[in-house]
Design a protein around this motif. Structure first.
Motif, PDB file in Angstrom:
ATOM      1  N   ALA A 369       0.835  -1.207   0.000  1.00 18.33           N
ATOM      2  CA  ALA A 369       0.000   0.000   0.000  1.00 18.33           C
ATOM      3  C   ALA A 369       0.868   1.254   0.000  1.00 18.33           C
ATOM      4  N   GLY A 370       0.602   2.150  -0.942  1.00 20.57           N
ATOM      5  CA  GLY A 370       1.333   3.404  -1.024  1.00 20.57           C
ATOM      6  C   GLY A 370       2.723   3.279  -1.610  1.00 20.57           C
ATOM      7  N   ARG A 371       3.063   2.117  -2.132  1.00 24.77           N
ATOM      8  CA  ARG A 371       4.404   1.904  -2.680  1.00 24.77           C
ATOM      9  C   ARG A 371       4.311   1.615  -4.182  1.00 24.77           C
ATOM     10  N   THR A 372       5.382   1.914  -4.887  1.00 23.89           N
ATOM     11  CA  THR A 372       5.431   1.667  -6.328  1.00 23.89           C
ATOM     12  C   THR A 372       6.162   0.359  -6.577  1.00 23.89           C
ATOM     13  N   ILE A 373       5.544  -0.509  -7.373  1.00 26.26           N
ATOM     14  CA  ILE A 373       6.132  -1.812  -7.662  1.00 26.26           C
ATOM     15  C   ILE A 373       6.297  -1.965  -9.169  1.00 26.26           C
ATOM     16  N   LEU A 374       7.460  -2.452  -9.566  1.00 23.76           N
ATOM     17  CA  LEU A 374       7.765  -2.699 -10.978  1.00 23.76           C
ATOM     18  C   LEU A 374       7.541  -4.173 -11.279  1.00 23.76           C
ATOM     19  N   LEU A 375       6.637  -4.459 -12.218  1.00 18.77           N
ATOM     20  CA  LEU A 375       6.472  -5.808 -12.755  1.00 18.77           C
ATOM     21  C   LEU A 375       7.244  -5.850 -14.065  1.00 18.77           C
ATOM     22  N   TYR A 376       8.155  -6.797 -14.206  1.00 12.54           N
ATOM     23  CA  TYR A 376       8.935  -6.763 -15.439  1.00 12.54           C
ATOM     24  C   TYR A 376       8.916  -8.090 -16.170  1.00 12.54           C
ATOM     25  N   ALA A 377       8.913  -7.962 -17.499  1.00 12.71           N
ATOM     26  CA  ALA A 377       8.920  -9.125 -18.379  1.00 12.71           C
ATOM     27  C   ALA A 377      10.280  -9.797 -18.300  1.00 12.71           C
ATOM     28  N   GLU A 378      10.274 -11.110 -18.385  1.00 11.74           N
ATOM     29  CA  GLU A 378      11.543 -11.824 -18.306  1.00 11.74           C
ATOM     30  C   GLU A 378      11.758 -12.776 -19.471  1.00 11.74           C
ATOM     31  N   GLN A 379      10.670 -13.274 -20.065  1.00  8.28           N
ATOM     32  CA  GLN A 379      10.836 -14.269 -21.121  1.00  8.28           C
ATOM     33  C   GLN A 379      10.035 -13.852 -22.353  1.00  8.28           C
ATOM     34  N   GLY A 380       9.078 -14.678 -22.790  1.00  7.50           N
ATOM     35  CA  GLY A 380       8.378 -14.392 -24.027  1.00  7.50           C
ATOM     36  C   GLY A 380       7.280 -13.353 -23.879  1.00  7.50           C
ATOM     37  N   LEU A 381       6.793 -12.887 -25.024  1.00  7.69           N
ATOM     38  CA  LEU A 381       5.690 -11.929 -25.039  1.00  7.69           C
ATOM     39  C   LEU A 381       4.436 -12.549 -24.437  1.00  7.69           C
TER      40      LEU A 381
END
Length: 641
Positions: A369-381
């Motif tokens: 809550a209240g924090r920024t999180i990066l979801l990042y791609a690692e493999q295929g589309l």
């Protein structure tokens, strides 16, 4: 009375003439009178080492070297005496002595050679290689065979330390100095294979076999390299020769398994794998390979058992853990599978995409809550399209969600509920507090079969783009069916990836679908497979609008205008499924784990039907079922307005 110098000359004359006992006694008398005489210490030490009292000799020569630090010959003989101790510590001390010698006379090829030998015995492969290279450049007259052998030994140290490039360099010098040394060529091939140069490795191994046709290990190693290069006929011949040369070598059978798997001879591959495991039951790799083959045949429980055995034998084998993860996920044991799946980061295959962020990785336990999180791609589309479904769940917990992905996905990702921003890899990242790779999200959320977040659509096309496509492809009353028949070949050295060869089929194989009346086909095919449209099956009315598609947001908008999408297991099936479009996915017999053994209904995509092969390489049954299902679909939907 003789002077010390005269006595020393007489003692040395005894020594050189082979009267060793007389020399020993006289050296002793001189040292009784002059215990710090460096020359007497030097020669007496040499005699002691020569007659088996090596430790005593080392002590005396070492004292002489300390007294005469500029005497190069004393440092050289100290190094030789230390080498005679036959211990790693002695070799390390010998290397120090030879380095002192080379400070005084830096151009001696033999001295560099001696240093290289000492460093090899001390286990310092990189320094040994450097010293031997100096020996080679110091004098072209250096004996080629001994130097080649020395390079070979240094190469073995570098290979054992996983310095593949250094090892290849060392073995290359060894084989160049003494081309007749078949073993140097063989090890050069092994090192080049590890550096990712299969062509060079095949060339070196072929040369090794030309020098020694009975070199079974070289023949065995050739098999998987030729498979990697797609030279299956040559690999077949190499496999037969390897077994003939050494029928008791487990690798002669085990290395044939990828060839048989690639050429869809799974039953035979299992037999070969069994032979290898019987010869070497302690080799985890054979059990890991058996797991993959059992998955081919849909024998999930046996595959899991094979994976557990591989890990029992090699608890730190990341590839075995990853293989077990795939088997567990394919059998529906998701929670345990996600845990094992984290081992993917310990394998070499993800090295290019591993991100070392200073911020902590979110594990699912921390409050977002209240924090920024990066979801990042690692493999295929497709993986990004499948797992971005977790972004709304994170947003619901109060997180600000950023997605890092392929440029082709940015516009589409920006429209996912809960995504505050999407950025293309290679661009500047905004500030964030936490991060997590996309495929770790199911583990963080504790996802099992009963809790898959399957609400669709979670992907959404831009309504303006959809409207534009409707204008470009106006309705004519017939159901419109999108087609994708080939995945991305992901070629390496001109050879298509093994999975793509199994998941793709030629457009011509879909000819029976042209027999279904009242269908308007629309190609969604990208990449080399699109060229097959020039020879589309007779009677197949198929449009190709993909020239107007620039990214996945465009494809999504186009897909929204279709009544059905029929696609092989590639990114489009995840796109269509995430959009909530009716989607029929064609799956190879050794299905990707997410299709759960080709169950027709899939928990990840409620609007999807999976049409799986009954037998590897045979699409005829799938196409026959597709034709029947499409006939029913048209009958049920009639004309579309």
């Amino acid at each position: 009375m003789a002077t010390v110098a005269e006595a020393l000359n007489l003692a040395l004359d005894h020594h050189l003439s082979g009267r060793l006992e007389e020399a020993r006694l006289l050296y002793g008398r001189i040292l009784d009178v002059d215990p710090d005489n460096p020359h007497a210490l030097h020669f007496a030490g040499l005699l002691a080492a020569q007659t088996g009292a090596v430790a005593d000799g080392v002590a005396m020569i070492g004292k002489a070297a300390a007294l005469l630090p500029l005497a190069a010959d004393i440092h050289g003989n100290l190094g030789k005496a230390l080498m005679a101790l036959g211990t790693p510590d002695g070799a390390a001390r010998a290397a120090a002595a030879f380095r002192n010698l080379l400070v005084l006379q830096p151009d001696g090829a033999g001295d560099w050679f001696a240093l290289g030998g000492a460093l090899t015995e001390a286990g310092d492969g990189p320094a040994a290689f450097h010293a031997l290279t100096r020996a080679l450049t110091a004098s072209a007259a250096t004996g080629s065979e001994p130097l080649a052998e020395a390079f070979e030994r240094a190469g073995l140290l570098l290979y054992a330390a996983a310095d593949w490039a250094g090892a290849a360099n060392a073995f290359g010098k060894a084989s160049g100095l003494a081309p007749q040394r078949a073993e140097a060529h063989r090890m050069l091939g092994a090192a080049l294979a590890q550096t990712g140069d299969p062509e060079g490795a095949v060339e070196a191994l072929t040369e090794a076999l030309r020098r020694d046709p009975m070199l079974a290990d070289a023949q065995t190693n050739l098999i998987h390299l030729l498979v990697t290069l797609g030279r299956f006929d040559e690999a077949e011949r190499a496999g037969r020769r390897a077994v003939a040369l050494d029928p008791g070598n487990a690798d002669a059978y085990g290395n044939r398994v990828p060839l048989l798997e690639q050429t869809v001879r799974v039953a035979e591959a299992l037999r070969q794998c069994g032979r290898a495991a019987r010869i070497a039951p302690e080799r985890a790799a054979f059990h890991r390979n058996r797991l993959s083959l059992l998955l081919h045949e849909g024998r999930h429980d046996e595959a899991v058992a094979a994976g557990r055995e591989a890990i029992r034998l090699a608890p730190a084998d990341a590839d075995a853990h990853l293989a077990l993860a795939v088997a567990l996920l394919a059998s529906g044991r998701l929670r345990e599978g996600w845990e094992e799946f984290e081992w993917r980061w310990e394998t070499r295959q993800l090295d290019p995409v591993h991100r070392n962020f200073p911020q902590p990785q979110w594990t699912g336990a921390e409050d977002v809550a209240g924090r920024t999180i990066l979801l990042y791609a690692e493999q295929g589309l497709g993986d990004t399209l499948q797992f971005v479904r977790y972004a709304p769940l994170l947003s619901a917990r109060g997180a600000r969600v950023i997605v890092g992905c392929s440029p082709a996905l940015v516009r589409l990702m920006e429209r996912v509920d809960g995504v505050a921003a999407a950025v293309a890899w290679g661009g500047a990242l905004p500030a964030f507090d936490l991060h997590i790779p996309m495929m770790s999200l199911p583990r963080a959320f504790g996802t099992d079969l009963d809790s898959v977040p399957a609400a669709v659509p979670y992907l959404r096309a831009d309504p303006a783009d959809v409207a534009a496509w409707r204008e470009r492809l106006p309705m004519d009353g017939r159901p419109r069916v999108g087609l994708v028949w080939a995945g991305s070949p992901r070629t390496a050295r001109g050879v298509a990836s093994p999975i793509d060869r199994r998941r793709s089929l030629p457009l011509a194989a879909l000819a029976p679908l042209a027999e279904v009346r009242g269908v308007r086909f629309v190609s969604l095919q990208m990449g080399p497979g699109a060229a097959q449209l020039a020879e589309a099956p007779a009677g197949m009315d198929i449009e190709d609008p993909m020239g107007g598609v620039h990214d996945f947001a465009d494809t999504a908008a186009l897909a929204e205008t279709l009544d059905l999408v029929i696609t092989v297991d590639t990114s489009v099936c995840h796109l269509a499924g995430g959009l909530g479009r009716p989607t029929w996915t064609l799956s190879r017999a050794d299905a990707c784990w997410r299709w759960l053994g080709n169950r027709e209904a899939n928990p990840w995509y409620p609007t999807m039907r999976v049409f799986g092969q009954d037998r590897s390489g045979d699409w005829s049954g799938v196409v026959a079922r597709l034709r029947a299902a499409l006939t029913d679909f048209v009958a049920a939907h009639g004309h579309v307005s």
